[in-house]
Design a protein around this motif. Sequence first.
Motif, PDB file in Angstrom:
ATOM      1  N   LEU A  58      34.743  -7.278  14.542  1.00  0.00           N
ATOM      2  CA  LEU A  58      33.870  -6.785  13.476  1.00  0.00           C
ATOM      3  C   LEU A  58      32.464  -6.491  13.997  1.00  0.00           C
ATOM      4  O   LEU A  58      31.812  -5.551  13.530  1.00  0.00           O
ATOM      5  CB  LEU A  58      33.815  -7.791  12.323  1.00  0.00           C
ATOM      6  N   LYS A  59      32.000  -7.293  14.949  1.00  0.00           N
ATOM      7  CA  LYS A  59      30.679  -7.029  15.524  1.00  0.00           C
ATOM      8  C   LYS A  59      30.660  -5.695  16.262  1.00  0.00           C
ATOM      9  O   LYS A  59      29.669  -4.951  16.202  1.00  0.00           O
ATOM     10  CB  LYS A  59      30.267  -8.163  16.464  1.00  0.00           C
ATOM     11  N   GLU A 101      32.610  -3.110  15.543  1.00  0.00           N
ATOM     12  CA  GLU A 101      32.631  -2.090  14.491  1.00  0.00           C
ATOM     13  C   GLU A 101      31.252  -1.919  13.866  1.00  0.00           C
ATOM     14  O   GLU A 101      30.820  -0.802  13.575  1.00  0.00           O
ATOM     15  CB  GLU A 101      33.630  -2.468  13.397  1.00  0.00           C
ATOM     16  N   ARG A 102      30.557  -3.021  13.666  1.00  0.00           N
ATOM     17  CA  ARG A 102      29.222  -2.967  13.062  1.00  0.00           C
ATOM     18  C   ARG A 102      28.243  -2.244  13.978  1.00  0.00           C
ATOM     19  O   ARG A 102      27.418  -1.439  13.521  1.00  0.00           O
ATOM     20  CB  ARG A 102      28.717  -4.374  12.752  1.00  0.00           C
ATOM     21  N   LYS A 110      28.237   0.739   5.572  1.00  0.00           N
ATOM     22  CA  LYS A 110      29.363   0.130   6.289  1.00  0.00           C
ATOM     23  C   LYS A 110      28.878  -1.054   7.125  1.00  0.00           C
ATOM     24  O   LYS A 110      29.526  -2.099   7.194  1.00  0.00           O
ATOM     25  CB  LYS A 110      30.055   1.167   7.174  1.00  0.00           C
ATOM     26  N   ALA A 111      27.718  -0.902   7.748  1.00  0.00           N
ATOM     27  CA  ALA A 111      27.154  -1.976   8.567  1.00  0.00           C
ATOM     28  C   ALA A 111      26.859  -3.209   7.713  1.00  0.00           C
ATOM     29  O   ALA A 111      27.102  -4.340   8.134  1.00  0.00           O
ATOM     30  CB  ALA A 111      25.888  -1.490   9.276  1.00  0.00           C
ATOM     31  N   THR A 112      26.387  -2.995   6.502  1.00  0.00           N
ATOM     32  CA  THR A 112      26.101  -4.102   5.585  1.00  0.00           C
ATOM     33  C   THR A 112      27.383  -4.817   5.180  1.00  0.00           C
ATOM     34  O   THR A 112      27.441  -6.053   5.172  1.00  0.00           O
ATOM     35  CB  THR A 112      25.361  -3.591   4.338  1.00  0.00           C
ATOM     36  N   ARG A 113      28.431  -4.024   4.858  1.00  0.00           N
ATOM     37  CA  ARG A 113      29.723  -4.633   4.503  1.00  0.00           C
ATOM     38  C   ARG A 113      30.267  -5.463   5.664  1.00  0.00           C
ATOM     39  O   ARG A 113      30.763  -6.581   5.467  1.00  0.00           O
ATOM     40  CB  ARG A 113      30.728  -3.558   4.097  1.00  0.00           C
ATOM     41  N   LEU A 114      30.180  -4.922   6.846  1.00  0.00           N
ATOM     42  CA  LEU A 114      30.687  -5.638   8.025  1.00  0.00           C
ATOM     43  C   LEU A 114      29.884  -6.906   8.300  1.00  0.00           C
ATOM     44  O   LEU A 114      30.440  -7.944   8.668  1.00  0.00           O
ATOM     45  CB  LEU A 114      30.685  -4.717   9.246  1.00  0.00           C
ATOM     46  N   ARG A 115      28.570  -6.815   8.113  1.00  0.00           N
ATOM     47  CA  ARG A 115      27.723  -8.000   8.322  1.00  0.00           C
ATOM     48  C   ARG A 115      28.125  -9.111   7.370  1.00  0.00           C
ATOM     49  O   ARG A 115      28.212 -10.279   7.750  1.00  0.00           O
ATOM     50  CB  ARG A 115      26.249  -7.642   8.117  1.00  0.00           C
ATOM     51  N   ALA A 149      28.887   1.323  13.621  1.00  0.00           N
ATOM     52  CA  ALA A 149      28.381   1.818  12.337  1.00  0.00           C
ATOM     53  C   ALA A 149      26.866   1.977  12.378  1.00  0.00           C
ATOM     54  O   ALA A 149      26.317   2.935  11.831  1.00  0.00           O
ATOM     55  CB  ALA A 149      28.787   0.878  11.204  1.00  0.00           C
TER      56      ALA A 149
END
Length: 129
Positions: free
Chosen positions: A92-93, A95-96, A107-112, A99
């Motif tokens: 996930l990091k 992917e973030r 998207k970055a906020t959702r992943l965080r 993003a």
Amino acid sequence: MTEEEKAMEATGAEEKAPEAPAQESGEEKPLEKMTATELREVAKTIPEITGAHGMKKDELLAVIREARGIVVEEVKKDLTALQQLKGSIRELKKERAAALGADDAAKATRLRRRISKLKKKTRRAIKAA
């Protein structure tokens, strides 16, 4: 002041609440819950233990347990679930980071947030294990 208070002051007989330490009540805290200072006091009462003031808490626990004959079995923890969670966090990091590079803030906020939830799960898994 009443006559009784004057008489008490003159004789020096003041009422003091008796202070009873927890040790005298017959119940002792578990060794793991004691502070290093309390463990040193316990170690002083055991004649086989010398040099307690130079020991750290872990050492004091081990020596006191040995002197008292307490055997502690260490349980091997199953960390596969924890390793899977940490692997998911690493993915996930990545992917973030992608993003953020693509300027996709939503998207970055959702992943965080997902990363944060997984981190909380790892902390709970460590406590439970």
